[in-house]
Write a protein that holds these residues in place. Sequence first.
Motif, mmCIF file in Angstrom:
data_model
loop_
_atom_site.group_PDB
_atom_site.id
_atom_site.type_symbol
_atom_site.label_atom_id
_atom_site.label_comp_id
_atom_site.label_asym_id
_atom_site.label_seq_id
_atom_site.Cartn_x
_atom_site.Cartn_y
_atom_site.Cartn_z
ATOM 1 N N VAL A 261 111.444 81.788 48.848
ATOM 2 C CA VAL A 261 111.351 83.256 49.101
ATOM 3 C C VAL A 261 109.834 83.772 48.547
ATOM 4 N N MET A 262 109.342 84.843 49.013
ATOM 5 C CA MET A 262 108.205 85.260 48.385
ATOM 6 C C MET A 262 108.315 86.899 48.138
ATOM 7 N N ALA A 263 108.286 87.060 46.705
ATOM 8 C CA ALA A 263 108.278 88.488 46.026
ATOM 9 C C ALA A 263 106.942 89.175 46.016
ATOM 10 N N PRO A 264 107.033 90.470 45.967
ATOM 11 C CA PRO A 264 105.518 91.012 45.994
ATOM 12 C C PRO A 264 104.697 90.730 44.641
ATOM 13 N N ASP A 265 105.792 90.670 43.493
ATOM 14 C CA ASP A 265 104.846 90.684 42.217
ATOM 15 C C ASP A 265 105.925 89.920 41.376
ATOM 16 N N VAL A 266 105.465 89.539 39.917
ATOM 17 C CA VAL A 266 106.387 88.643 39.033
ATOM 18 C C VAL A 266 107.456 89.625 38.727
ATOM 19 N N ALA A 267 107.445 90.923 38.483
ATOM 20 C CA ALA A 267 108.631 91.899 38.173
ATOM 21 C C ALA A 267 109.588 91.746 39.182
ATOM 22 N N THR A 268 109.302 91.874 40.398
ATOM 23 C CA THR A 268 110.573 91.688 41.376
ATOM 24 C C THR A 268 111.287 90.294 41.217
ATOM 25 N N ALA A 269 110.325 89.245 40.969
ATOM 26 C CA ALA A 269 110.847 87.924 40.854
ATOM 27 C C ALA A 269 111.728 87.872 39.761
ATOM 28 N N ARG A 270 111.558 88.505 38.709
ATOM 29 C CA ARG A 270 112.349 88.622 37.340
ATOM 30 C C ARG A 270 113.874 89.001 37.844
ATOM 31 N N SER A 271 113.998 89.832 38.908
ATOM 32 C CA SER A 271 115.207 90.312 39.225
ATOM 33 C C SER A 271 116.154 89.559 39.666
ATOM 34 N N ARG A 286 95.491 80.307 41.076
ATOM 35 C CA ARG A 286 94.697 80.588 42.260
ATOM 36 C C ARG A 286 95.261 80.051 43.469
ATOM 37 N N VAL A 287 96.384 79.115 43.420
ATOM 38 C CA VAL A 287 96.912 78.237 44.499
ATOM 39 C C VAL A 287 97.948 79.250 45.082
ATOM 40 N N HIS A 288 98.715 79.952 44.090
ATOM 41 C CA HIS A 288 99.962 80.897 44.443
ATOM 42 C C HIS A 288 100.912 79.777 45.165
ATOM 43 N N PRO A 289 101.275 78.879 44.263
ATOM 44 C CA PRO A 289 102.178 77.747 45.039
ATOM 45 C C PRO A 289 103.727 78.211 45.069
ATOM 46 N N MET A 315 107.378 82.187 45.495
ATOM 47 C CA MET A 315 105.845 82.521 45.501
ATOM 48 C C MET A 315 105.527 83.700 45.608
ATOM 49 N N LEU A 316 104.593 84.172 45.249
ATOM 50 C CA LEU A 316 103.713 85.446 45.250
ATOM 51 C C LEU A 316 103.052 85.489 46.598
ATOM 52 N N PRO A 317 102.591 86.580 47.239
ATOM 53 C CA PRO A 317 101.706 86.804 48.203
ATOM 54 C C PRO A 317 100.547 86.222 47.915
ATOM 55 N N TYR A 318 99.825 85.235 48.906
ATOM 56 C CA TYR A 318 98.530 84.831 48.669
ATOM 57 C C TYR A 318 97.578 84.975 49.873
ATOM 58 N N PRO A 320 95.837 88.549 52.235
ATOM 59 C CA PRO A 320 96.034 89.963 52.212
ATOM 60 C C PRO A 320 97.088 90.361 53.141
ATOM 61 N N LEU A 321 97.356 89.554 54.493
ATOM 62 C CA LEU A 321 98.241 90.077 55.397
ATOM 63 C C LEU A 321 99.763 90.026 54.511
ATOM 64 N N HIS A 322 100.007 89.078 53.558
ATOM 65 C CA HIS A 322 101.361 89.152 52.918
ATOM 66 C C HIS A 322 101.494 90.658 52.076
ATOM 67 N N HIS A 323 100.245 90.582 51.340
ATOM 68 C CA HIS A 323 100.307 91.804 50.430
ATOM 69 C C HIS A 323 100.469 93.220 51.183
ATOM 70 N N ILE A 324 100.112 93.199 52.403
ATOM 71 C CA ILE A 324 100.146 94.524 53.203
ATOM 72 C C ILE A 324 101.604 94.544 53.733
ATOM 73 N N LEU A 325 102.202 93.307 53.930
ATOM 74 C CA LEU A 325 103.518 93.290 54.448
ATOM 75 C C LEU A 325 104.552 93.736 53.626
ATOM 76 N N PHE A 326 104.116 93.711 52.185
ATOM 77 C CA PHE A 326 105.093 94.266 51.309
ATOM 78 C C PHE A 326 104.811 95.787 50.928
ATOM 79 N N HIS A 327 103.722 96.190 51.224
ATOM 80 C CA HIS A 327 102.917 97.634 50.887
ATOM 81 C C HIS A 327 104.058 98.704 51.564
ATOM 82 N N GLY A 328 104.728 99.336 50.722
ATOM 83 C CA GLY A 328 105.282 100.341 51.256
ATOM 84 C C GLY A 328 106.700 100.085 51.936
ATOM 85 N N ALA A 329 107.151 98.774 51.889
ATOM 86 C CA ALA A 329 108.049 97.902 52.662
ATOM 87 C C ALA A 329 109.495 98.581 52.220
ATOM 88 N N GLY A 330 110.367 98.610 52.932
ATOM 89 C CA GLY A 330 112.038 98.798 52.688
ATOM 90 C C GLY A 330 112.659 97.457 52.214
#
Length: 778
Positions: A261-271, A286-289, A315-318, A320-330
């Motif tokens: 799974v990919m979470a947008p940030d660590v705070a979300t992963a902690r859920s 820097r790898v974001h494995p 993993m976290l988004p690695y 820019p496309l990944h980051h945009i995909l989570f930006h304002g997403a539902g």
Amino acid sequence: MDDSARIHITGIVQGVGFRPFVYNLASRHNLKGFCLNDSEGVIIEVQGGAISSFIEELKTSAPPLSKIETITVEPLSRSGVFTDFTIRESSAQEGKFVLVSPDIAICADCFRELFDPADRRHLYPFINCTNCGPRYSIVKDIPYDRPRTTMAKFSLCEECSKEYHDPANRRFHAQPNACCACGPRVWLGGKDGGEISAGGNFEVIKKAQTLLKDGAILAIKGLGGFHLACDAANGDSVKRLRRNKRKSYMKDKDSNKPFAVMAPDVATARSFAAISELEERLLKDRVHPIVLLSKNGGNALSESVSPDNRFYGTMLPYTPLHHILFHGAGFNTLVMTSGNLSEEPIVTSNDEAVSRLSAIADNFLLHDRDIYMRVDDSITRAEGKKIKILRRARGYTPDTIGLDEGMEEILACGPLLKNTFCITKGRHAILSQHIGDLENYEALLFYKESLENLKNTFKARPGIIAHDMHPDYMSTGFALEYARENHIPEDKIIPVQHHHAHIVSVMAEHGLKGGVIGVSFDGTGYGTDGNIWGGEFLIASRRDFKRAAHIDYVPLPGGDRAIKEPWRIALSYLINTYGLKSAGAEAKEFFERFDSREIEPVLQMLEKGLNSPLTSSAGRLFDAVSSIIGVRDRITFEAEAAIELESIADIGSALSKGPYPYAFIEGEPFRIDLKPLIRAITADKKSGLGNPIISGRFHLTISDIIVNSARKIKDTSGINTVVLSGGVFQNKTLSSLAEERLDKEGFNTVSNERVPANDGGISLGQAVVAWETVKGER
């Protein structure tokens, strides 16, 4: 120092902003001259009065992605005087090589620009600079310049060109540099791949967000290949993805193999996961494995993401496309699993994706930056204070493993499963990215294309070949074919025993020489006696080994079929322990689970020794115990029975009862008799003791066997270093218990860290054994 010098720097110094760093450093020190990329690294010629300070800062202030291996300084023989400092065109040299940077996750500067409305690359999904972005996946040849990458077809616009040619700019000679005016773009495709979206990049990604929110499965083109993605909280979508993608070992049941799974940030992963300080650093590396994180009991994700498993691969988004995909997403978290059909290589091209994934994906999020080298996500975990790589791919390949001596060029062809190959070049061991299981034509093609690419990148022409001893492995067949085609003599074709290679992979990684006690526990490996090994204690050097001890042999009824049906090896252990007449009464609950029409033919196999090769496999032992206590009789993916057995282990409660009994059968090698263990487990099961405590006691027992066997071998050999390797040590519970107890006993305990303990590290060990063998025969 003289007022002029020629400086040659090797290491990872191309594609990481090294030349602009040199340019700006020379300007600060008022030095004149030039620098350029060549086929080994970077050449600098300078004149001026501050050369000593300049060289010192080269060493101490280099760009974050660079890794200097050597700096050679000699007097400059060139006559004449430089009037300025320039960056010259790259110079290619026949037979020379340079280290290539892996692909790197988006850096903080680019991330800030990505979400800055005033920046011209605001929400541009391919933003990058010299400190981040694609490298290995787009490089066709060295020296690393734009014309030798898949970005060659994109001509720089005026603004990007200014950045590219401005030594003071962060994008100076950033080869993938681009913007929305001149660079790659994204679009949305239907099931047939036809473009169904209109608008700019962000509008397209917003439509993809809507589809994902509504339950769709998307095939998303990424950095080194495609992902198949869906909302990780949507149980119906996850189940549908599982049903369509995962090939189960059981015809009537979906595979339970976990999804990443990919979470947008660590705070979300902690859920949904517990995250230690080291695990957080690893996620943000820097790898974001992918990092294996313990579940925290929350219900933020669908149970179908990682059923019957203690961990979420997160993993976290690695990009820019990944980051945009989570930006304002539902949605909060996405399943992001490799875009491939089961057991095939990850898909990389748009046409290939539509052809192979349209039966799984509802839509395709595509782009036009080609992927030259497919490279899957890496998998890691934190264990104590150590970071261990379980699958070595994106972000780590083609970083090399440093060797403690120069070697001739060797090709080690690796094993059958979880294959990687290894090429040596001087003091560098170059491991390929994770290839996967070499069991189909597509995997072999991936293997060959990766080999050609890395041979070309590192200008390697191997003259020594190493391969697994198993005669029927596809990797063995390839090795022998390669040797014939390249006229490599027989004395340079070196078969290497599987478990010896495991142990030497650790020795090579950690620079160990001399003798070690090697504990190699895995599922399958071809032994020197023709049996299936996998529970081995070796007295090993880099060149050879002696089998000091092993788990006592039991028959494996049905051969490979018993791997997919653990009840068969469970039955074998029960018959081996109690005999045919008594096993039914002693393990009544086990036998009641099976129809006599199913179990009788297997009993006949065991009684007559038909299609029942002998095995000492620790992996099969875990399978057997899992089935005996009713955790898993049949598996839907590799190692599922052992994974579930670990997942339920209650070590805390088991400690009060201690390990189960076992015995040593004296001899050379001595054997570990597990009949007392099986008797005690069946007795606990009959008494009603819970499976978590039984599993916990079993894990304690295996660690006890490791420690006491090592002590016994040390008493006769005097060796105090214990090396742990093999796929069974991916079991975090066992690995932690064994290392902790060995350390308390005063052993020097060493295990795989930068290369996988599973078969993904075998090729490194093969290469070193082959070199020591050839060297020793001269």
